[in-house]
Structure formats: C-alpha cells, structure tokens
Design a protein around this motif. Structure first.
Motif, PDB file in Angstrom:
ATOM      1  N   ARG A  21       9.393 -28.459  50.518  1.00 37.69           N
ATOM      2  CA  ARG A  21       8.756 -29.492  49.682  1.00 37.69           C
ATOM      3  C   ARG A  21       9.022 -29.199  48.215  1.00 37.69           C
ATOM      4  O   ARG A  21       8.748 -28.121  47.708  1.00 37.69           O
ATOM      5  CB  ARG A  21       7.253 -29.559  49.956  1.00 37.69           C
ATOM      6  N   ILE A  22       9.560 -30.217  47.528  1.00 35.03           N
ATOM      7  CA  ILE A  22       9.879 -30.128  46.108  1.00 35.03           C
ATOM      8  C   ILE A  22       8.869 -30.986  45.366  1.00 35.03           C
ATOM      9  O   ILE A  22       8.798 -32.204  45.582  1.00 35.03           O
ATOM     10  CB  ILE A  22      11.305 -30.623  45.848  1.00 35.03           C
ATOM     11  N   THR A  23       8.092 -30.366  44.489  1.00 33.33           N
ATOM     12  CA  THR A  23       7.014 -31.076  43.808  1.00 33.33           C
ATOM     13  C   THR A  23       7.264 -31.096  42.308  1.00 33.33           C
ATOM     14  O   THR A  23       7.497 -30.053  41.687  1.00 33.33           O
ATOM     15  CB  THR A  23       5.660 -30.411  44.098  1.00 33.33           C
ATOM     16  N   LEU A  24       7.203 -32.291  41.732  1.00 30.15           N
ATOM     17  CA  LEU A  24       7.357 -32.469  40.292  1.00 30.15           C
ATOM     18  C   LEU A  24       5.976 -32.520  39.658  1.00 30.15           C
ATOM     19  O   LEU A  24       5.058 -33.159  40.184  1.00 30.15           O
ATOM     20  CB  LEU A  24       8.116 -33.764  39.984  1.00 30.15           C
ATOM     21  N   THR A  25       5.816 -31.827  38.538  1.00 30.61           N
ATOM     22  CA  THR A  25       4.537 -31.797  37.832  1.00 30.61           C
ATOM     23  C   THR A  25       4.777 -32.075  36.354  1.00 30.61           C
ATOM     24  O   THR A  25       5.909 -32.302  35.916  1.00 30.61           O
ATOM     25  CB  THR A  25       3.872 -30.431  37.987  1.00 30.61           C
ATOM     26  N   ASN A  26       3.700 -32.002  35.584  1.00 35.58           N
ATOM     27  CA  ASN A  26       3.807 -32.262  34.156  1.00 35.58           C
ATOM     28  C   ASN A  26       4.702 -31.248  33.456  1.00 35.58           C
ATOM     29  O   ASN A  26       5.252 -31.527  32.381  1.00 35.58           O
ATOM     30  CB  ASN A  26       2.409 -32.253  33.520  1.00 35.58           C
ATOM     31  N   GLN A  27       4.903 -30.072  34.069  1.00 32.70           N
ATOM     32  CA  GLN A  27       5.775 -29.068  33.470  1.00 32.70           C
ATOM     33  C   GLN A  27       7.245 -29.499  33.481  1.00 32.70           C
ATOM     34  O   GLN A  27       8.056 -28.936  32.747  1.00 32.70           O
ATOM     35  CB  GLN A  27       5.639 -27.745  34.229  1.00 32.70           C
ATOM     36  N   THR A  28       7.567 -30.471  34.316  1.00 33.79           N
ATOM     37  CA  THR A  28       8.963 -30.924  34.396  1.00 33.79           C
ATOM     38  C   THR A  28       9.153 -32.287  33.732  1.00 33.79           C
ATOM     39  O   THR A  28      10.128 -32.973  34.018  1.00 33.79           O
ATOM     40  CB  THR A  28       9.426 -30.985  35.864  1.00 33.79           C
ATOM     41  N   ARG A  29       8.251 -32.667  32.868  1.00 33.80           N
ATOM     42  CA  ARG A  29       8.394 -33.940  32.155  1.00 33.80           C
ATOM     43  C   ARG A  29       9.438 -33.800  31.058  1.00 33.80           C
ATOM     44  O   ARG A  29       9.433 -32.845  30.293  1.00 33.80           O
ATOM     45  CB  ARG A  29       7.055 -34.369  31.555  1.00 33.80           C
TER      46      ARG A  29
END
Length: 390
Positions: free
Chosen positions: A112-120
């Motif tokens: 599972r690959i999860t995008l968060t605010n750190q990758t904005r």
C-alpha cells in the motif's frame, strides 16, 4: 471499406461456409470475391481478386508461409510481486524542494502506497514515487511495464506513470521538479476497488532518452488531500516477447506515432499469395523492425508461370518509424501471379513487420469511396476500458 469488411462467400463443398465470414453488410457493387473470375471449381486454391483494395493481412489463411521460426530462447520478462517483500523497491523523495517520502506498508496481497501532506508539491497536489535499480538496461530492449494495482473512490489517486533514472543532487530553485531525469507514459487510475492491469509503453515519453536505464520508477498523483493505491505486481516485458508465442501472425503494431495492422514474421520468413493483379496494380506496405539494432532485408517477388522476378529489395533498420513503400505491379495486370513478401536477417528469429500490405489498382469509379469518421471530446475517462460504465 476494407476487403475484410465486405461479404466473402465460397461454396460449402469447397471451402466451408465459415471459411471467410462476413463482417458487415455492403451493397452488391462493393462486394469483393475471393473466387472471382476463375470459376467455382475445387481443383486448387483460387487467386484473390482486387476490386477494392485487398488487405493481405486480412487473408493470412490464404497465404503459403515458409520459414518463420521463433527463437530457441525467447526473451524473458522481469516481474516483481508485492505479496512478498521487495526490498529493492524504495520510496523516492521528491527532488526539489526536498519533500518527504511516500509511506509504503505491506498488506495481504501487495504493497500500500499512501500519499500524505508531506508529499504535497508546489501546485497543491500530492505526488509520490518509488523506484528500483536496474542493471543499465537498454530502453529499446523493453516494450512495456505492466502494473497490477487497486484503488478506490476514497483514494483520490487519479493518475500513475513511469520514470527513469533518478536525479543526482538537489537544486535550489524553490520549485518542485521531477525526481527522475526522464518521464514515461502515464495512465488514469480506475477507482472502483477492483484490481486493474495497466500497460505503459517504455518507448513513450522523453524522446531525448537514449542512454542506459539505471532506475525504473512508478509515480502517482492526486489533486486531493489524501490518497493511496495498492500495488500488486510490476512486470517489465521485453520488446520481442509479444511475438515469441507464434512464428508469424497478425497484430496492431505501433512504431513512432503510427499504428498499422501488421503481418509479422521471424526472419527468414515468406508469405506467398495467389493474386489476380488489377489494371494499374500496386502493392503498398510499411516496413518495420523492433528497434534500430535489427536489420531486416525486405523483398517483394512475383512469380508468373515459371519465372520469378524480384520487384523490390531494401535493407531496413529504423526502429523509430515505418518505412512506407509502394511497388509497381502494373506489368502483371490481368494475370494470376504468386506474390511473395520475404524478410531475411543476419540474426535468425529477428522480427520483421509488413505494415498493412495492400494490393490495389486504378480507380474504376468516378466518385471516391470514402468513410469520414469524426469523434470529439473522447477522453480516457469516457471509455469503458478505463471504467466508464455507459
């Protein structure tokens, strides 16, 4: 209207009613017949006749095929399955400014690959990538990357794509830049919670990429505030793998930006057709090879009676575009001949393409027979293969 789109009928006693099935209804004056002016007897194979352009790739069953054998050791795909650990695949930090890495966590059947605010990134969207080191592959040796993945409507991830060759060092422009030197083909994601297979062509994308491939990457993106996808497997398919299952055949082939419905063979190989040449006859065909390291000699021969003449011969090695050629058959007008398409190569098993080989003659009608087809506004999000349900 192509030859295959016309009604083709032969007597059941000779060929069987289903030998050449009809595909669409046309008026009698547009019908093409395989058994033309040569009678309906069963003494031998009839010659194909040309009242409208005759597409030879539609009549492989009428051809005599010689040679064309698959390589003894076919090219092998490379696969990573994420239902088991794949430590060689690593999260990629976004390049400039140095945004955070994507979160990757194993699940029962994948990663599972999860995008968060750190990758904005600077345009407000979330982006993420992961990559693997490969041993300086030549990009021309690989046809496509097949990705099996799952996303749901809550994930908001709407696109994924390929990247090649991780950048070294970091810039200081204050703007977000791609983490990889070269971009590849992208595809929309289907967000219905089911597993889907995406095929991304390795040759698409950065035209300036001619050097070795040191890294292979996948990236994804969403305009939302969160997103995730489940990655099940990644398979890199060699260029010749699609043609290793059969010594010859028919398939659509893309070279450069053009697609041709194509006869392919493994050199050395020959396709021979019995054809009645029309007035002003000619053969038009595209010559194609898998990539520039392949050199194929294409020949067109005609046998009338006991004599065979070579009408065309060319060594072709441009894997970036079709070589469109036209061969004059007018000297054989009105005669039944054996028309042979031949491909030879120094390396046995080299794949050779005859793109849409078509026999035609002088126009007999005063008005052209043209179908003008227009489609507007057909984005991928409105096509059923990408999940559109209408």
């Amino acid at each position: 209207m192509t030859f295959a789109e016309s009604h083709l009928r032969s007597p059941r006693s000779c060929f069987g009613r289903d030998k050449l099935p009809a595909r669409s209804a046309v008026s009698p004056r547009h019908i093409l017949f395989v058994v033309g002016a040569f009678g309906l007897g069963c003494g031998g194979p009839p010659a194909l006749t040309v009242d409208l352009p005759l597409h030879l790739e539609d009549h492989l069953e009428a051809a005599t095929v010689e040679g064309s054998e698959v390589p003894a050791i076919p090219p092998q795909a490379v696969e990573w399955r994420f239902d088991e650990p794949q430590p060689d695949w690593r999260a990629t930090p976004l390049w400039n400014p140095p945004f955070g890495r994507v979160t990757m966590a194993p699940i029962a059947d994948g990663l599972r690959i999860t995008l968060t605010n750190q990758t904005r990134i600077s345009d407000g969207s979330l982006a993420a990538g992961l990559h693997v080191v490969v041993p300086d592959w030549d990009r021309r040796d690989w046809a496509e990357v097949v990705v099996r993945a799952r996303a749901d409507s809550a994930s908001a991830v709407n696109v994924c794509g390929l990247g090649f060759n991780l950048r070294e060092g970091r810039g200081s422009t204050g703007r977000s830049s791609p983490s990889f030197q070269f971009g590849g083909q992208t595809t929309p994601m289907v967000r219905d919670g089911a597993i889907h297979t995406y095929r991304l062509r390795v040759s698409a994308g950065s035209a300036a990429f001619h050097g070795p491939m040191g890294h292979l990457a996948l990236w994804c993106r969403t305009p939302g505030d969160t997103g995730s996808i489940d990655l099940l497997s990644v398979t890199v398919v060699p260029t010749g793998a699609a043609y290793a299952d059969a010594p010859h055949g028919i398939r659509p082939v893309t070279i450069g930006a053009r697609i041709r419905r194509t006869l392919y063979t493994h050199a050395p190989g020959r396709f021979s057709y019995r054809v009645r040449v029309p007035e002003g006859g000619r053969l038009d065909a595209g010559l194609g090879v898998l990539h520039g390291d392949d050199s194929v000699t294409f020949r067109v021969r005609v046998r009338a009676g006991g004599d065979e003449e070579t009408l065309f011969e060319e060594r072709y090695a441009d894997g970036g575009q079709w070589g469109q050629r036209s061969i004059d058959l007018a000297n054989y007008a009105g005669r039944r001949v054996t028309l042979t398409l031949e491909a030879g190569a120094g390396q046995p098993g080299t794949v050779a393409f005859w793109g849409a080989p078509t026999v035609s003659g002088a126009r007999s009608a005063e008005k052209p027979n043209v179908i003008f087809y227009v489609i507007d506004g057909a984005g991928a999000d409105q096509m059923s293969l990408y999940g559109y349900n209408r």
